[in-house]
Enzyme design. Structure first.
Site, PDB file in Angstrom:
ATOM      1  CB  CYS A   1      74.996  25.355  23.958  1.00 47.32           C
ATOM      2  SG  CYS A   1      76.284  24.341  23.202  1.00 47.32           S
TER       3      CYS A   1
ATOM      4  CB  CYS B   1      78.472  23.704  18.801  1.00 49.16           C
ATOM      5  SG  CYS B   1      77.975  23.023  20.399  1.00 49.16           S
TER       6      CYS B   1
ATOM      7  CB  CYS C   1      91.032  27.824  11.075  1.00 51.52           C
ATOM      8  SG  CYS C   1      91.491  29.536  10.951  1.00 51.52           S
TER       9      CYS C   1
ATOM     10  CB  CYS D   1      79.709  26.116  22.350  1.00 51.58           C
ATOM     11  SG  CYS D   1      78.482  26.818  21.228  1.00 51.58           S
TER      12      CYS D   1
ATOM     13  CB  CYS E   1      73.678  24.926  20.167  1.00 56.73           C
ATOM     14  SG  CYS E   1      75.269  25.759  19.935  1.00 56.73           S
TER      15      CYS E   1
END
Length: 179
Positions: free
Chosen positions: A98, A144, A167, A95, A147
């Site tokens: 984070c 995510c 995707c 991510c 976060c």
């Protein structure tokens, strides 16, 4: 009646534009469980971590303007414009907000869509799926877990073994190449 009409108009505008902000809202968890991974892709322990909450100004200091729009306002980068859609290196996708491990190059495939596509996340615990009603369609948004960064969408037209196509937007990811 006027207030109800204004609310409907506001919802219609959000659905039409598809850019509802991804922000911490009322029932935000204090902690979440995610599976941790080393930068070599080695699975580690499940960790209970504090849910990451920042203001828009804090996110803007950390992210590029385009990454901010994708991750915090659920925008979408143009097809074939992202850094990772044609990446064939072995590694781990984390991510951008984070650092949570999200996808492995082992599950990446050529979808022909112009976005990095994967047939499964590195750990189901690390992503959250939710219903997205933007653009007059029903889709499954992927974010995510740690976060709440918007990553992209998952579709049921992917390859075996899962039949899924995660995707993702390159702007929501940071690639860590295996040494």
């Amino acid at each position: 009646m006027i207030a109800g009409g204004a609310a409907v108009a506001g919802i219609a505008l959000k659905l039409r534009n598809g850019n509802e902000a991804v922000e911490a809202k009322g029932n935000v968890p204090k902690e979440v469980k995610v599976v941790q991974f080393s930068d070599t892709g080695q699975r580690k322990d499940i960790a209970t971590l504090p849910f990451v909450v920042k203001t828009d100004e804090e996110w803007k200091q950390k992210l590029s303007p385009a990454a901010f729009e994708v991750t915090r306002h659920a925008a979408t980068e143009r097809a074939f414009s992202g850094e990772y859609w044609n990446n064939h290196d072995k590694g781990l996708y984390r991510c951008i907000c984070c650092g949570t491990a999200l996808f492995s190059s082992d599950t990446k495939f050529e979808s022909g869509t112009g976005w990095p596509s994967f047939w499964e996340p590195i750990a189901k615990e690390n992503v959250r799926e939710s219903t997205d009603l933007s653009f007059n369609a029903i889709r499954t948004a992927v974010s995510c877990r740690l976060c709440d960064a918007h990553l992209g969408h998952v579709f049921d037209d992917g390859p075996k073994p899962t039949g899924l196509r995660y995707c993702m937007n390159s702007l929501s990811l940071r690639f860590v190449k295996f040494a």
